[in-house]
Design a protein around this motif. Sequence first.
Motif, PDB file in Angstrom:
ATOM      1  N   UNK A 231       0.793  -1.300   0.012  1.00 37.40           N
ATOM      2  CA  UNK A 231       0.016  -0.112  -0.061  1.00 37.40           C
ATOM      3  C   UNK A 231       0.845   1.278   0.097  1.00 37.40           C
ATOM      4  N   UNK A 232       2.143   1.219   0.574  1.00 40.42           N
ATOM      5  CA  UNK A 232       2.932   2.381   0.538  1.00 40.42           C
ATOM      6  C   UNK A 232       3.367   2.747  -0.620  1.00 40.42           C
ATOM      7  N   UNK A 233       3.711   1.793  -1.295  1.00 41.09           N
ATOM      8  CA  UNK A 233       4.107   2.121  -2.785  1.00 41.09           C
ATOM      9  C   UNK A 233       2.873   2.469  -3.826  1.00 41.09           C
ATOM     10  N   UNK A 234       1.585   2.066  -3.637  1.00 42.04           N
ATOM     11  CA  UNK A 234       0.535   2.245  -4.628  1.00 42.04           C
ATOM     12  C   UNK A 234       0.470   3.719  -4.154  1.00 42.04           C
ATOM     13  N   UNK A 235       0.305   3.992  -2.777  1.00 40.08           N
ATOM     14  CA  UNK A 235       0.175   5.582  -2.536  1.00 40.08           C
ATOM     15  C   UNK A 235       1.010   6.331  -3.323  1.00 40.08           C
ATOM     16  N   UNK A 236       2.240   6.082  -3.194  1.00 44.82           N
ATOM     17  CA  UNK A 236       3.248   7.116  -3.629  1.00 44.82           C
ATOM     18  C   UNK A 236       2.961   7.229  -5.079  1.00 44.82           C
ATOM     19  N   UNK A 237       2.633   6.062  -5.751  1.00 44.59           N
ATOM     20  CA  UNK A 237       2.521   6.067  -7.272  1.00 44.59           C
ATOM     21  C   UNK A 237       1.568   6.687  -7.799  1.00 44.59           C
TER      22      UNK A 237
END
Length: 335
Positions: A231-237
């Motif tokens: 989820x952290x990567x998806x949020x940044x992207x």
Amino acid sequence: MRFKAVAAVVGALLVAASAAGCGASDSGTDTGVPRVAIVLGGQANDGGFNQAGASAVDQLAKEGKIEAQVRPGADERRAEGYFQQFAAEGYDLVIGWSATFSASMYKISADPKYAKTKFLVTGDSSDKQKTSANVETWTYDNLSYGYLLGWIAGHAQLSPIGIIDGKPLPAQKKKWEGFALGVKAVQPTAEVREPVFIGSWEDALLANQAATAQIGSGARMIATNSEGFSPGIASAAAARNVATVGMASTASAETKKVNIGRAKLDMLPLLRQIVDRVKNGAFGGQTSTSTIGNRSLVLDELTKVEATPALPVDLQARAQDLAQQIADGKIKIGS
């Protein structure tokens, strides 16, 4: 207490667990089908590795090919107790679904009391030398897994591509080596950056920071895994309209907006063969390996998102052709 003595009491619970993907029913009666237990190192609905093992066992149980029990969320200490328990209860096949369980599985399998029980050990190539009459090993080809993921990413025609992962295990490094090969096979001029390992499989904040840094330095796609940090990567992207590849769509709401797909382990074809060997007495002394060519590594959840207008709509069909060419020896990964 013997398992059969309590089967009538817990039968309904086991059936319900099977429907939820975290267990399959065991009637406690002799139905003539193998009894299979799988012990997971994580949760059966994690959208990744553990779900792949649980789903294959669950599907064979639903088909009536086996009676099964799925035990999720075990650490190394508890796993050994589960292996011993299932072997003592007379299960025909006990599966340890984590490479960290291998030492415990070898220990239990070598006990003369459990000589009739078959054990499937999850591991890497080093485990191929440790099979025996009641032990087989399974692994997946990390280079091929990465290649398929990179092959998906290459079709998006985006560059540079950043990579964010958890821990720098040898298997993970090999996977990202294959990823670069897969990208280059489709998009030879693409820039594939060296992996950034955040040191955790669960820390979404660290993953977000790493992804933000990659995007800030120009990355147009982030490749990663289906892990707790997803989820952290998806949020940044999502914040910068950058594509991702490698995550499960269920990781978060943002994932569905940015992730184009992933390479998925489909354990069902190989597990069918393993169970057949248990039934016909041919089990033991060999290793099964999931590859693209044997259709045990496949494409999953392909989606054209806003950041990937160039992604082909027929990519699944192209993947089938890729698998056939690999099976026929026309494409050799890493050669």
